[in-house]
Design a protein around this motif. Sequence first.
Motif, PDB file in Angstrom:
ATOM      1  N   MET A   1       0.845  -1.195   0.000  1.00  0.00           N
ATOM      2  CA  MET A   1       0.000   0.000   0.000  1.00  0.00           C
ATOM      3  C   MET A   1       0.879   1.241   0.000  1.00  0.00           C
ATOM      4  O   MET A   1       1.869   1.305   0.736  1.00  0.00           O
ATOM      5  N   ILE A   2       0.522   2.222  -0.794  1.00  0.00           N
ATOM      6  CA  ILE A   2       1.253   3.476  -0.850  1.00  0.00           C
ATOM      7  C   ILE A   2       0.674   4.425   0.195  1.00  0.00           C
ATOM      8  O   ILE A   2      -0.537   4.656   0.226  1.00  0.00           O
ATOM      9  N   PRO A   3       1.487   4.989   1.111  1.00  0.00           N
ATOM     10  CA  PRO A   3       0.945   5.872   2.137  1.00  0.00           C
ATOM     11  C   PRO A   3       0.348   7.137   1.541  1.00  0.00           C
ATOM     12  O   PRO A   3       0.857   7.693   0.578  1.00  0.00           O
ATOM     13  N   ALA A   4      -0.747   7.581   2.134  1.00  0.00           N
ATOM     14  CA  ALA A   4      -1.393   8.802   1.672  1.00  0.00           C
ATOM     15  C   ALA A   4      -0.546  10.012   2.031  1.00  0.00           C
ATOM     16  O   ALA A   4       0.270   9.984   2.946  1.00  0.00           O
ATOM     17  N   SER A   5      -0.739  11.091   1.295  1.00  0.00           N
ATOM     18  CA  SER A   5       0.017  12.307   1.524  1.00  0.00           C
ATOM     19  C   SER A   5      -0.926  13.429   1.925  1.00  0.00           C
ATOM     20  O   SER A   5      -2.034  13.539   1.407  1.00  0.00           O
ATOM     21  N   ASP A   6      -0.488  14.283   2.862  1.00  0.00           N
ATOM     22  CA  ASP A   6      -1.280  15.442   3.247  1.00  0.00           C
ATOM     23  C   ASP A   6      -0.925  16.653   2.391  1.00  0.00           C
ATOM     24  O   ASP A   6      -1.557  17.693   2.495  1.00  0.00           O
ATOM     25  N   ALA A   7       0.100  16.522   1.566  1.00  0.00           N
ATOM     26  CA  ALA A   7       0.539  17.661   0.770  1.00  0.00           C
ATOM     27  C   ALA A   7      -0.372  17.852  -0.431  1.00  0.00           C
ATOM     28  O   ALA A   7      -1.101  16.946  -0.845  1.00  0.00           O
ATOM     29  N   ASP A   8      -0.343  19.066  -1.003  1.00  0.00           N
ATOM     30  CA  ASP A   8      -1.128  19.320  -2.211  1.00  0.00           C
ATOM     31  C   ASP A   8      -0.311  19.071  -3.463  1.00  0.00           C
ATOM     32  O   ASP A   8      -0.771  19.300  -4.570  1.00  0.00           O
ATOM     33  N   ARG A   9       0.926  18.631  -3.296  1.00  0.00           N
ATOM     34  CA  ARG A   9       1.789  18.292  -4.427  1.00  0.00           C
ATOM     35  C   ARG A   9       2.615  17.066  -4.048  1.00  0.00           C
ATOM     36  O   ARG A   9       3.175  17.007  -2.963  1.00  0.00           O
ATOM     37  N   VAL A  10       2.664  16.085  -4.939  1.00  0.00           N
ATOM     38  CA  VAL A  10       3.347  14.820  -4.673  1.00  0.00           C
ATOM     39  C   VAL A  10       4.388  14.587  -5.751  1.00  0.00           C
ATOM     40  O   VAL A  10       4.134  14.819  -6.940  1.00  0.00           O
ATOM     41  N   HIS A  11       5.559  14.107  -5.340  1.00  0.00           N
ATOM     42  CA  HIS A  11       6.667  13.851  -6.268  1.00  0.00           C
ATOM     43  C   HIS A  11       6.996  12.361  -6.232  1.00  0.00           C
ATOM     44  O   HIS A  11       7.234  11.781  -5.165  1.00  0.00           O
ATOM     45  N   VAL A  12       7.031  11.744  -7.409  1.00  0.00           N
ATOM     46  CA  VAL A  12       7.385  10.324  -7.534  1.00  0.00           C
ATOM     47  C   VAL A  12       8.438  10.181  -8.616  1.00  0.00           C
ATOM     48  O   VAL A  12       8.374  10.839  -9.662  1.00  0.00           O
ATOM     49  N   ARG A  13       9.409   9.320  -8.369  1.00  0.00           N
ATOM     50  CA  ARG A  13      10.464   9.026  -9.346  1.00  0.00           C
ATOM     51  C   ARG A  13      10.381   7.558  -9.733  1.00  0.00           C
ATOM     52  O   ARG A  13      10.205   6.683  -8.876  1.00  0.00           O
ATOM     53  N   ALA A  14      10.501   7.284 -11.040  1.00  0.00           N
ATOM     54  CA  ALA A  14      10.481   5.907 -11.539  1.00  0.00           C
ATOM     55  C   ALA A  14      11.615   5.727 -12.542  1.00  0.00           C
ATOM     56  O   ALA A  14      11.971   6.662 -13.266  1.00  0.00           O
ATOM     57  N   PRO A  15      12.194   4.517 -12.606  1.00  0.00           N
ATOM     58  CA  PRO A  15      13.373   4.309 -13.445  1.00  0.00           C
ATOM     59  C   PRO A  15      13.063   3.816 -14.846  1.00  0.00           C
ATOM     60  O   PRO A  15      12.006   3.225 -15.110  1.00  0.00           O
ATOM     61  N   THR A  88     -11.296   4.376  -8.601  1.00  0.00           N
ATOM     62  CA  THR A  88     -11.527   4.730  -7.202  1.00  0.00           C
ATOM     63  C   THR A  88     -12.680   5.703  -7.000  1.00  0.00           C
ATOM     64  O   THR A  88     -12.993   6.049  -5.856  1.00  0.00           O
ATOM     65  N   GLY A  89     -13.302   6.153  -8.094  1.00  0.00           N
ATOM     66  CA  GLY A  89     -14.387   7.110  -7.964  1.00  0.00           C
ATOM     67  C   GLY A  89     -13.929   8.505  -7.592  1.00  0.00           C
ATOM     68  O   GLY A  89     -14.726   9.300  -7.064  1.00  0.00           O
ATOM     69  N   GLN A  90     -12.685   8.826  -7.889  1.00  0.00           N
ATOM     70  CA  GLN A  90     -12.159  10.151  -7.582  1.00  0.00           C
ATOM     71  C   GLN A  90     -12.842  11.207  -8.445  1.00  0.00           C
ATOM     72  O   GLN A  90     -12.868  11.109  -9.674  1.00  0.00           O
ATOM     73  N   GLY A 127      -5.149  10.012  -1.700  1.00  0.00           N
ATOM     74  CA  GLY A 127      -5.372   9.175  -0.529  1.00  0.00           C
ATOM     75  C   GLY A 127      -6.245   7.970  -0.811  1.00  0.00           C
ATOM     76  O   GLY A 127      -7.010   7.511   0.042  1.00  0.00           O
ATOM     77  N   THR A 128      -6.141   7.421  -2.033  1.00  0.00           N
ATOM     78  CA  THR A 128      -6.995   6.294  -2.400  1.00  0.00           C
ATOM     79  C   THR A 128      -6.511   4.969  -1.817  1.00  0.00           C
ATOM     80  O   THR A 128      -7.266   4.008  -1.750  1.00  0.00           O
ATOM     81  N   GLU A 129      -5.253   4.906  -1.414  1.00  0.00           N
ATOM     82  CA  GLU A 129      -4.709   3.792  -0.634  1.00  0.00           C
ATOM     83  C   GLU A 129      -4.933   2.422  -1.272  1.00  0.00           C
ATOM     84  O   GLU A 129      -5.344   1.467  -0.617  1.00  0.00           O
ATOM     85  N   LEU A 130      -4.670   2.320  -2.567  1.00  0.00           N
ATOM     86  CA  LEU A 130      -4.722   1.012  -3.206  1.00  0.00           C
ATOM     87  C   LEU A 130      -3.552   0.165  -2.738  1.00  0.00           C
ATOM     88  O   LEU A 130      -2.472   0.671  -2.411  1.00  0.00           O
ATOM     89  N   THR A 131      -3.751  -1.124  -2.728  1.00  0.00           N
ATOM     90  CA  THR A 131      -2.662  -2.030  -2.387  1.00  0.00           C
ATOM     91  C   THR A 131      -1.692  -2.133  -3.565  1.00  0.00           C
ATOM     92  O   THR A 131      -2.025  -1.755  -4.700  1.00  0.00           O
ATOM     93  N   ASN A 132      -0.512  -2.665  -3.302  1.00  0.00           N
ATOM     94  CA  ASN A 132       0.450  -2.881  -4.383  1.00  0.00           C
ATOM     95  C   ASN A 132      -0.136  -3.781  -5.465  1.00  0.00           C
ATOM     96  O   ASN A 132       0.095  -3.568  -6.657  1.00  0.00           O
ATOM     97  N   ALA A 133      -0.894  -4.796  -5.038  1.00  0.00           N
ATOM     98  CA  ALA A 133      -1.492  -5.713  -6.019  1.00  0.00           C
ATOM     99  C   ALA A 133      -2.508  -4.987  -6.890  1.00  0.00           C
ATOM    100  O   ALA A 133      -2.596  -5.232  -8.104  1.00  0.00           O
ATOM    101  N   GLN A 134      -3.286  -4.091  -6.296  1.00  0.00           N
ATOM    102  CA  GLN A 134      -4.269  -3.343  -7.086  1.00  0.00           C
ATOM    103  C   GLN A 134      -3.580  -2.385  -8.063  1.00  0.00           C
ATOM    104  O   GLN A 134      -4.013  -2.247  -9.212  1.00  0.00           O
ATOM    105  N   LEU A 135      -2.513  -1.741  -7.615  1.00  0.00           N
ATOM    106  CA  LEU A 135      -1.759  -0.872  -8.515  1.00  0.00           C
ATOM    107  C   LEU A 135      -1.152  -1.679  -9.656  1.00  0.00           C
ATOM    108  O   LEU A 135      -1.131  -1.229 -10.804  1.00  0.00           O
ATOM    109  N   HIS A 136      -0.661  -2.874  -9.350  1.00  0.00           N
ATOM    110  CA  HIS A 136      -0.094  -3.745 -10.381  1.00  0.00           C
ATOM    111  C   HIS A 136      -1.152  -4.078 -11.431  1.00  0.00           C
ATOM    112  O   HIS A 136      -0.872  -4.064 -12.639  1.00  0.00           O
ATOM    113  N   GLN A 137      -2.362  -4.381 -10.994  1.00  0.00           N
ATOM    114  CA  GLN A 137      -3.436  -4.710 -11.941  1.00  0.00           C
ATOM    115  C   GLN A 137      -3.733  -3.537 -12.869  1.00  0.00           C
ATOM    116  O   GLN A 137      -3.923  -3.719 -14.084  1.00  0.00           O
TER     117      GLN A 137
END
Length: 311
Positions: A1-15, A88-90, A127-137
């Motif tokens: 599960m990816i932790p939710a963030s309280d910030a209004d801007r999120v930074h992610v890095r991928a290789p 997620t119905g966002q 803050g949708t808190e999907l599991t790693n398996a759900q993100l993988h799908q």
Amino acid sequence: MIPASDADRVHVRAPGKVNLFLEVGAAMPDGYHELATAFQAVSLYEDVWATASDDFTIEVTGSVDTSGVPLDDRNLALRAARLLARKTGQAGGVHLHVRKGVPVAGGMGGGSADAAAALVACDALWGTELTNAQLHQLAARLGADVPFSLHGGTAVGTGRGDELSAALARGRFEWVFATDAEGLSTPDVYTELDAHRERRRTDIAPAPTQPFVDPDVLHALRAGDPVRLAACLRNDLQAAALNLRPELAEVLELGESAGALAGIVSGSGPTVAFLCEAPEAALDVRVALAALGRDAFHAHGPVPGARLLPA
């Protein structure tokens, strides 16, 4: 599960990634090919910032040429954000700022890394808190390389490349990537592979019905032995890429003559990857390629997959 963030801007890095081994089966009725591949994530990165918005928008900058990157729903990162919202119905949207460091249309999975980063960033932002398996799908619905971009490291991929099993890789492997100003279309490369096999059907082995990764690749990775790994690098798409872009053969020859253990077309190309024994050898190869006008990047692997960083 990816932790939710309280910030209004999120930074992610991928290789980005390199295919150490890629065996391609025959074309299936739906046009896709069964694959068996060994991936390694490398230290060329895509950075994605996600900011809450009423709509879905994207801007792209980077240290590589981004002129061919679409800014509409053809963009995989934007599609990833929309897919997560639907799942997620966002109700709200997101603005994505992508800073690219992986060559565009270079067979190194830059677009897939953008999509993986967008999934992780939007999951944290909303803050949708999907599991790693759900993100993988969700990742697998976006493209065959996107799940690996989520996980990173070193892995074996089967099916269309999205069915992953982690592979142990000890130590650090040094790579030099020689890029090309003009990309190659992945569908075009697969089409040429099928045509190449048909033209050469009397003197090459038929496409495997059940592709698999050579065990020697996994033994070399576990041993952390670049010399042994160099001996078993393989890419079934290489012949097709060379047919479409014959000048890549000269690049392969140049890198190997400059001291690389082995060179291989990365994925569907046109980037060429050179495995080197040590950082000093990688520097020699990069300098030799640059001297002949080639953009070349030194990177190492394995590195982690998509992860949150301070905004």
